[in-house]
Structures are given as structure tokens and as C-alpha cells.
Enzyme design. Sequence first.
Site, PDB file in Angstrom:
ATOM      1  N   GLU A 179      70.174  64.676  24.578  1.00 47.76           N
ATOM      2  CA  GLU A 179      70.191  64.827  23.113  1.00 47.76           C
ATOM      3  C   GLU A 179      69.896  66.283  22.809  1.00 47.76           C
ATOM      4  O   GLU A 179      68.804  66.773  23.131  1.00 47.76           O
ATOM      5  CB  GLU A 179      69.154  63.929  22.429  1.00 47.76           C
ATOM      6  CG  GLU A 179      69.510  62.464  22.449  1.00 47.76           C
ATOM      7  CD  GLU A 179      68.602  61.612  21.581  1.00 47.76           C
ATOM      8  OE1 GLU A 179      68.098  62.093  20.552  1.00 47.76           O
ATOM      9  OE2 GLU A 179      68.391  60.437  21.962  1.00 47.76           O
ATOM     10  N   GLU A 183      63.451  57.626  24.934  1.00 44.28           N
ATOM     11  CA  GLU A 183      62.266  58.234  24.301  1.00 44.28           C
ATOM     12  C   GLU A 183      61.064  57.285  24.293  1.00 44.28           C
ATOM     13  O   GLU A 183      60.442  57.064  23.240  1.00 44.28           O
ATOM     14  CB  GLU A 183      62.607  58.710  22.880  1.00 44.28           C
ATOM     15  CG  GLU A 183      63.606  59.851  22.867  1.00 44.28           C
ATOM     16  CD  GLU A 183      63.786  60.534  21.520  1.00 44.28           C
ATOM     17  OE1 GLU A 183      63.348  59.989  20.493  1.00 44.28           O
ATOM     18  OE2 GLU A 183      64.372  61.628  21.500  1.00 44.28           O
TER      19      GLU A 183
END
Length: 504
Positions: free
Chosen positions: A294, A175
Site C-alpha cells: 500500500e 494491518e
Amino acid sequence: MQHTPARFVLDPAFDVAVVDPRLFGAFIEHLGRCVYTGVYEPEHPAADEDGLRTDVLELIRELGVSVVRYPGGNFVSAYRWEDGVGPVEQRPRRLDLAWRSIETNRFGLSEFMRYLRKTGGEPMLAVNLGTRGVAEAVDVMEYANHPSGTALSDLRIAHGDAAPFGVRLWALGNEMDGPWQVGHKTATEYGRLAASAAHAMRMVDPESEFVVCGSSGRGMPTFGAWEAEVLAHTYELANYVSVHAYYEEREGDRDSFLASAVDMDALIEGVVATCDHVGARLKSAKRIKLSFDEWNVWYMSKPSAEGERDWSEAPRLLEDVYSVTDAVVFGSMLISLLRHADRVAIACLAQLVNVIAPIMTEPGGPAWRQTTFYPFAQASRYGRGRVLQVHADSPTYSTSVHGTAPLLHATAVLDDGTGDVTIFAVNRGQTEALPLQVEFRGLGLTAVLEHSVLTDADPDAKNTLADPQRVTPQSAKGTEIVDGVLRATLPPLSWNVIRLGSAD
Ligand code: AHR
């Protein structure tokens, strides 16, 4: 008033793709109690010689987890991999900046590989591209994969792991588009760093595969532009771009929550379009696939579920307790992944134990299955095969977030070996049962092997330490094939697994 039936036709000539088994992956992060008192608790009565909880290992095997992403997550962006190898008593205690916890490093790479050998999964190892760079990424690969005769491979051997770990799949950071990330970067900065890391790492191990960071969510202001810029730098080096999504019920709007997969479909299709746009610009025949590493239901906006971040060891963080409604949405997310099996090669349920997880534990106490455990276990068991196209004609309902959405969300997977077909289907309606009719062409299906349904009179019913079996799948009645047509009834707010075969 009863709904008109939802209908579709299954024909093996019209398929999506063969499912990559890595679609049934999960995620273990050094976060809260996922590792410590989750998978690893040497003091637990059920711990084995490696400190792993055998009750948890058993549940993970039952869940059917393939690839496991490790060690983060936000955690990895300030992690030093070498803290987690070698004699445990010499490992340093560190500040975990991501979760404001104390990291003891009692569990690290070698313990993770031992855990995988016991559950049968494949590793996806994430490298730190937040506070670190190319050199450390190459180092951990040398330690993990080089057979012997160099400083780091010999160090691994000295630590007791004679055979290389053979890690093939590597996540290049986590991320990195998120301002919360330690070492957060612009797309250009990250794209260049990821390309350099992949280039050097492939020199160490030409067989390695790389996941580059996509956006951390569809709501990010740079969504799309981020992927395009990162892939402009990494297209020929990367194999996968990461995708992340979490959904929750907001302000009591259950109708919209139940249609979360409408957003998930748009997210997947948006990332695929961006990948192909970059590929077209580069005139490349290569197709980048998605690593949806995720995904889950996560009550991120409820501070009560978040826990205290107070520099303690293994605090209770993100310990969401899932209802049957959450499990239906979760099942719908699995359906979305399967329906995109042509481009989604890898998916990791975030996370595996205690932290927004299908498995919960008590330190020194029992382990149990959350409601979300069941859709995952069933999809992993019966969803391996060839996904058939499902173009359903379904009654619809209105949502304030996703507009008009079909009540039925479904997919079907053909096992080419046995000829059996499994239909996974969700009824998003909260009050009415949904009749389902499915026609078959050239499949020879004559028998209903099983219709399992997860539903409850109380849509908020949950499994807890006090009542761990409150919600379990039940056998549905009345499902039959008559004159070559499957007829079933999907209860309101339900996850359904209908397995079909031949009576001969
Ligand atoms: O899964 C929990 C966290 O969610 C991960 O650490 C991070 O990557 C994401 O924002």
C-alpha cells in the site's frame, strides 16, 4: 539565481538489482467505488459480458499493472470469501464493518479472476486473519487452487470455473497491528496465527508464497518491534513482509511534502534492517523481501475527501483528486521503490480505481486519468530492467519535517536487451529549474530518445471530469548529449522521464 547543476555518473558495473515486474502492482479493495462502478458496472454502456467496464480495463492496461492485491485492505478482516462465489443472485448482502457500507457480493473471487485474465495481472489474494483463521484460509486456497475431486474444488467447478485459479501469492491478513482493524492482534498473537496459516496452506500448495503483515505505518508505536516479533514466528515460512505508507501535504508545508520519499527511504531501510536482524539471530541464510503493498498520496486528514460512511452501497469514499504536485511526490515514491529494487520485490499502488486512485470514473459516464496515472504508466513501461546506482551530487533545500533534502531525486534503469537507459528524476524545488548533468561509463549512449516532463504553471492543477486532460506529460526541449555528457533542465516541481539510447 540559477542552481548549480545536479550531477551523477552511470556505470553498468554498479547496479542495484533487476526490477521484479511485481513492483508495478496495484490494489483493488471492496471500498467505496473501487469495485462497484469502478472496475465492475454491468449496467454501464461499455460493460462487457462479465460486467467489467471496458473503458476502465483499457486504462488499466495502459497503466501497466502487474500484480493486484485483493479484496482488502481493512475490508478483508471481516470478509467471508464464500459470500463472493457461486450464483450472483444467491449471494448475501452483508455489513462491511471496515467502511460502514453495504457489501452486495455481486463481485467476488471468480469475477476478480476474470478481470485479471483481461488485464494480464497476477493475483495477490488476502485472507481474513481478523475474524477468521487457519481453516478458512486453507478452504479458500482449496477452492482456488486444487484441481478437482474435493468438496471445495468441485464447488468451484460447479460454479463454472473448471480450471484452478493458480493463485501463488497470498497476503496473510491486513494491518493486524492497527487498533482499527477488525480482529486486531498483538504481534505474538498474529505471528503465531500467520505461521500456522502459512504452514497449513503450504501443505495444500507447496509453491505458494506468503506476505506477512508488517506495521501499518512508520508512525505506529510498535514499528520495528512488531516486524521483529512477527518474523520471529514466521521467518522460515514467509517470503515477504508488508510495508504501507501514505503521504499528504500538511498545513501548507509543500517543501516537506515534496521530500516525502526521504521518509519512505528510511521506512524501507528500517524494515530491511529489522528483517536482517531477525535473520541474523536465527542464523538463517534466507533474506526476507518487502511487499510494499500500500503506497500513495492520500489526504487522510481532510474529512471532505473521506466521504460518508452511512451503510450505503458503493458510496463515494476516499475520492482524492490529485494535483500536479501530488503527481511529483508520487513519482518520487516510485523512484524510492526502484532505488530499493534489491529488497522491494512487490509494490501495490493503493488503490486502482476511484479510491485514492490513478483512474476515476462516473457511474454510467466516462473514465479518466488522474495526474498520478502518468508517472505510474511511464515507470511501469520504462522501469523494467536493471536499476543502476545513482549517487547524485545535488543542491539541497530545507524542510521542517525531513531536514535538509536534495532537490534532485533520481534513479536510472538499464534495459539490458536494447542497451537503452531511462532516467526518472524529480525536481523538488518549487521556484527554480534544476540543471542536470549525467556522465556515462561503458553504456554507449549517444542519443536522447525522449524527455517527457510533467509540470504545470499552476502547481495545484488537476484533471477532473470537466477537464480530464488539464495535466498531461509534455516533451521537454534542449535535452542533449554533448561529449558523452547528458545535459537537461528539470523545471521547478516536475517529474521527468529521460530516455537515452544509441544513434546507431
Ligand atoms: O487503502 C485504504 C486502507 O488503508 C486500507 O484498507 C488499509 O489497509 C489501509 O489502512
